[in-house]
Motif scaffolding. Structure first.
Motif, PDB file in Angstrom:
ATOM      1  N   LEU A 135       0.820  -1.214   0.000  1.00 64.71           N
ATOM      2  CA  LEU A 135       0.000   0.000   0.000  1.00 64.71           C
ATOM      3  C   LEU A 135       0.853   1.263   0.000  1.00 64.71           C
ATOM      4  O   LEU A 135       0.540   2.233  -0.685  1.00 64.71           O
ATOM      5  CB  LEU A 135      -0.943   0.010   1.202  1.00 64.71           C
ATOM      6  N   LYS A 136       1.927   1.243   0.759  1.00 56.58           N
ATOM      7  CA  LYS A 136       2.819   2.404   0.827  1.00 56.58           C
ATOM      8  C   LYS A 136       3.404   2.708  -0.554  1.00 56.58           C
ATOM      9  O   LYS A 136       3.389   3.855  -1.012  1.00 56.58           O
ATOM     10  CB  LYS A 136       3.935   2.155   1.833  1.00 56.58           C
ATOM     11  N   VAL A 137       3.900   1.691  -1.227  1.00 58.56           N
ATOM     12  CA  VAL A 137       4.508   1.884  -2.544  1.00 58.56           C
ATOM     13  C   VAL A 137       3.459   2.307  -3.563  1.00 58.56           C
ATOM     14  O   VAL A 137       3.689   3.222  -4.364  1.00 58.56           O
ATOM     15  CB  VAL A 137       5.253   0.609  -2.997  1.00 58.56           C
ATOM     16  N   LEU A 138       2.289   1.669  -3.540  1.00 56.90           N
ATOM     17  CA  LEU A 138       1.224   2.045  -4.470  1.00 56.90           C
ATOM     18  C   LEU A 138       0.773   3.484  -4.235  1.00 56.90           C
ATOM     19  O   LEU A 138       0.527   4.224  -5.189  1.00 56.90           O
ATOM     20  CB  LEU A 138       0.034   1.085  -4.344  1.00 56.90           C
ATOM     21  N   PHE A 139       0.694   3.897  -2.982  1.00 55.69           N
ATOM     22  CA  PHE A 139       0.311   5.274  -2.657  1.00 55.69           C
ATOM     23  C   PHE A 139       1.362   6.264  -3.161  1.00 55.69           C
ATOM     24  O   PHE A 139       1.030   7.303  -3.734  1.00 55.69           O
ATOM     25  CB  PHE A 139       0.108   5.429  -1.148  1.00 55.69           C
ATOM     26  N   GLU A 140       2.632   5.944  -2.969  1.00 50.06           N
ATOM     27  CA  GLU A 140       3.708   6.816  -3.448  1.00 50.06           C
ATOM     28  C   GLU A 140       3.670   6.938  -4.971  1.00 50.06           C
ATOM     29  O   GLU A 140       3.914   8.016  -5.513  1.00 50.06           O
ATOM     30  CB  GLU A 140       5.066   6.282  -2.983  1.00 50.06           C
ATOM     31  N   GLN A 141       3.359   5.841  -5.654  1.00 50.02           N
ATOM     32  CA  GLN A 141       3.248   5.890  -7.117  1.00 50.02           C
ATOM     33  C   GLN A 141       2.108   6.813  -7.538  1.00 50.02           C
ATOM     34  O   GLN A 141       2.255   7.589  -8.478  1.00 50.02           O
ATOM     35  CB  GLN A 141       2.995   4.493  -7.682  1.00 50.02           C
ATOM     36  N   GLU A 142       0.985   6.727  -6.842  1.00 46.28           N
ATOM     37  CA  GLU A 142      -0.163   7.591  -7.160  1.00 46.28           C
ATOM     38  C   GLU A 142       0.169   9.058  -6.902  1.00 46.28           C
ATOM     39  O   GLU A 142      -0.213   9.931  -7.680  1.00 46.28           O
ATOM     40  CB  GLU A 142      -1.393   7.169  -6.356  1.00 46.28           C
ATOM     41  N   GLN A 143       0.881   9.330  -5.823  1.00 46.46           N
ATOM     42  CA  GLN A 143       1.275  10.707  -5.522  1.00 46.46           C
ATOM     43  C   GLN A 143       2.180  11.252  -6.611  1.00 46.46           C
ATOM     44  O   GLN A 143       2.037  12.409  -7.025  1.00 46.46           O
ATOM     45  CB  GLN A 143       1.995  10.777  -4.174  1.00 46.46           C
ATOM     46  N   LEU A 144       3.118  10.455  -7.082  1.00 50.36           N
ATOM     47  CA  LEU A 144       4.030  10.880  -8.141  1.00 50.36           C
ATOM     48  C   LEU A 144       3.264  11.159  -9.427  1.00 50.36           C
ATOM     49  O   LEU A 144       3.494  12.185 -10.075  1.00 50.36           O
ATOM     50  CB  LEU A 144       5.103   9.817  -8.381  1.00 50.36           C
ATOM     51  N   GLN A 145       2.347  10.291  -9.782  1.00 54.49           N
ATOM     52  CA  GLN A 145       1.554  10.508 -10.987  1.00 54.49           C
ATOM     53  C   GLN A 145       0.702  11.767 -10.865  1.00 54.49           C
ATOM     54  O   GLN A 145       0.574  12.530 -11.826  1.00 54.49           O
ATOM     55  CB  GLN A 145       0.669   9.298 -11.277  1.00 54.49           C
ATOM     56  N   GLU A 146       0.132  11.990  -9.691  1.00 53.55           N
ATOM     57  CA  GLU A 146      -0.669  13.190  -9.469  1.00 53.55           C
ATOM     58  C   GLU A 146       0.193  14.452  -9.605  1.00 53.55           C
ATOM     59  O   GLU A 146      -0.213  15.442 -10.221  1.00 53.55           O
ATOM     60  CB  GLU A 146      -1.298  13.150  -8.078  1.00 53.55           C
ATOM     61  N   HIS A 147       1.391  14.400  -9.052  1.00 54.23           N
ATOM     62  CA  HIS A 147       2.321  15.532  -9.133  1.00 54.23           C
ATOM     63  C   HIS A 147       2.710  15.810 -10.587  1.00 54.23           C
ATOM     64  O   HIS A 147       2.716  16.970 -11.025  1.00 54.23           O
ATOM     65  CB  HIS A 147       3.557  15.236  -8.282  1.00 54.23           C
ATOM     66  N   MET A 148       2.989  14.741 -11.329  1.00 56.36           N
ATOM     67  CA  MET A 148       3.374  14.914 -12.734  1.00 56.36           C
ATOM     68  C   MET A 148       2.212  15.474 -13.554  1.00 56.36           C
ATOM     69  O   MET A 148       2.409  16.347 -14.397  1.00 56.36           O
ATOM     70  CB  MET A 148       3.848  13.582 -13.319  1.00 56.36           C
ATOM     71  N   LEU A 149       1.012  15.023 -13.280  1.00 52.12           N
ATOM     72  CA  LEU A 149      -0.163  15.519 -13.992  1.00 52.12           C
ATOM     73  C   LEU A 149      -0.413  16.989 -13.669  1.00 52.12           C
ATOM     74  O   LEU A 149      -0.710  17.793 -14.563  1.00 52.12           O
ATOM     75  CB  LEU A 149      -1.393  14.679 -13.639  1.00 52.12           C
ATOM     76  N   ALA A 150      -0.268  17.353 -12.395  1.00 49.88           N
ATOM     77  CA  ALA A 150      -0.450  18.758 -12.006  1.00 49.88           C
ATOM     78  C   ALA A 150       0.575  19.644 -12.694  1.00 49.88           C
ATOM     79  O   ALA A 150       0.245  20.743 -13.182  1.00 49.88           O
ATOM     80  CB  ALA A 150      -0.355  18.900 -10.493  1.00 49.88           C
ATOM     81  N   ASN A 151       1.829  19.185 -12.771  1.00 51.68           N
ATOM     82  CA  ASN A 151       2.870  19.965 -13.463  1.00 51.68           C
ATOM     83  C   ASN A 151       2.574  20.073 -14.952  1.00 51.68           C
ATOM     84  O   ASN A 151       2.792  21.127 -15.553  1.00 51.68           O
ATOM     85  CB  ASN A 151       4.243  19.312 -13.256  1.00 51.68           C
ATOM     86  N   TYR A 152       2.082  19.038 -15.540  1.00 51.80           N
ATOM     87  CA  TYR A 152       1.749  19.054 -16.955  1.00 51.80           C
ATOM     88  C   TYR A 152       0.630  20.054 -17.238  1.00 51.80           C
ATOM     89  O   TYR A 152       0.717  20.840 -18.162  1.00 51.80           O
ATOM     90  CB  TYR A 152       1.352  17.642 -17.408  1.00 51.80           C
ATOM     91  N   ILE A 153      -0.403  20.010 -16.396  1.00 55.69           N
ATOM     92  CA  ILE A 153      -1.533  20.946 -16.566  1.00 55.69           C
ATOM     93  C   ILE A 153      -1.099  22.364 -16.356  1.00 55.69           C
ATOM     94  O   ILE A 153      -1.528  23.292 -17.070  1.00 55.69           O
ATOM     95  CB  ILE A 153      -2.688  20.550 -15.616  1.00 55.69           C
ATOM     96  N   ALA A 154      -0.198  22.599 -15.398  1.00 50.59           N
ATOM     97  CA  ALA A 154       0.283  23.942 -15.102  1.00 50.59           C
ATOM     98  C   ALA A 154       1.267  24.446 -16.150  1.00 50.59           C
ATOM     99  O   ALA A 154       1.684  25.610 -16.120  1.00 50.59           O
ATOM    100  CB  ALA A 154       0.911  23.980 -13.710  1.00 50.59           C
ATOM    101  N   GLY A 155       1.678  23.557 -17.057  1.00 50.36           N
ATOM    102  CA  GLY A 155       2.598  23.970 -18.097  1.00 50.36           C
ATOM    103  C   GLY A 155       4.059  23.902 -17.684  1.00 50.36           C
ATOM    104  O   GLY A 155       4.923  24.370 -18.398  1.00 50.36           O
ATOM    105  N   ILE A 156       4.319  23.301 -16.538  1.00 48.23           N
ATOM    106  CA  ILE A 156       5.690  23.175 -16.056  1.00 48.23           C
ATOM    107  C   ILE A 156       6.405  22.046 -16.789  1.00 48.23           C
ATOM    108  O   ILE A 156       7.605  22.049 -16.964  1.00 48.23           O
ATOM    109  CB  ILE A 156       5.731  22.964 -14.536  1.00 48.23           C
ATOM    110  N   GLY A 157       5.655  21.081 -17.211  1.00 45.43           N
ATOM    111  CA  GLY A 157       6.216  19.896 -17.870  1.00 45.43           C
ATOM    112  C   GLY A 157       6.384  18.793 -16.872  1.00 45.43           C
ATOM    113  O   GLY A 157       5.900  18.854 -15.753  1.00 45.43           O
ATOM    114  N   TYR A 158       7.082  17.783 -17.264  1.00 42.62           N
ATOM    115  CA  TYR A 158       7.256  16.623 -16.395  1.00 42.62           C
ATOM    116  C   TYR A 158       8.388  16.911 -15.458  1.00 42.62           C
ATOM    117  O   TYR A 158       8.831  16.357 -14.645  1.00 42.62           O
ATOM    118  CB  TYR A 158       7.515  15.357 -17.201  1.00 42.62           C
TER     119      TYR A 158
END
Length: 143
Positions: free
Chosen positions: A120-143
């Protein structure tokens, strides 16, 4: 993510006891708070079954003094392999209501034990990373 990437975690939780070991040996092995499951091995190191803390507690309520590990262990091993995906292994654990699952290699050799909290810890960390990358992409920061 594959189970093999979690090797440091899964190998640290691996406890193997011999099929001929005493119940006291099994109890001492499972007395470690970080260990919830022991893999019972037969000759050649092949997994013959698993023994959990719950199995030992059930034994104490039965009050059978001459019970062997072979009698207490579960022969139906629900396991995963190093090449299995973590998400799939977690789903198997949830479906079967188990907290620990042995990681078995070639010829059913025990390589580690996957704890549901680690998964669960690893799966949660993966989801957090994907969420962070998506937020940066939407904000135009990139990956």
């Amino acid at each position: 993510m594959r189970i093999e990437k979690l090797y440091p975690m899964t190998s640290a939780r691996l406890m193997v006891i011999d099929l001929a070991a005493t119940l006291q040996t099994a109890a001492l092995t499972l007395s470690n708070p970080q260990i919830g499951l022991a893999v019972v091995s037969e000759e050649g190191g092949k997994a013959a079954g698993v023994l959990s803390k719950s199995d030992l507690i059930r034994h104490l309520t039965d009050r059978e003094p001459n019970t062997s590990i072979e009698t207490l262990m579960s022969r139906n091993i629900i396991s995963c392999s190093p090449v299995d995906e973590l998400q799939a292994a977690w789903q198997v654990m949830v479906e079967n209501r188990i907290q620990n699952m042995p990681v078995l290699g070639v010829d059913a050799k025990p390589l580690g034990v996957l704890d549901i909290r680690d998964a669960l810890k690893v799966l949660f960390e993966q989801e957090q990373l994907q969420e962070h990358m998506l937020a940066n992409y939407i904000a135009g920061i990139g990956y």
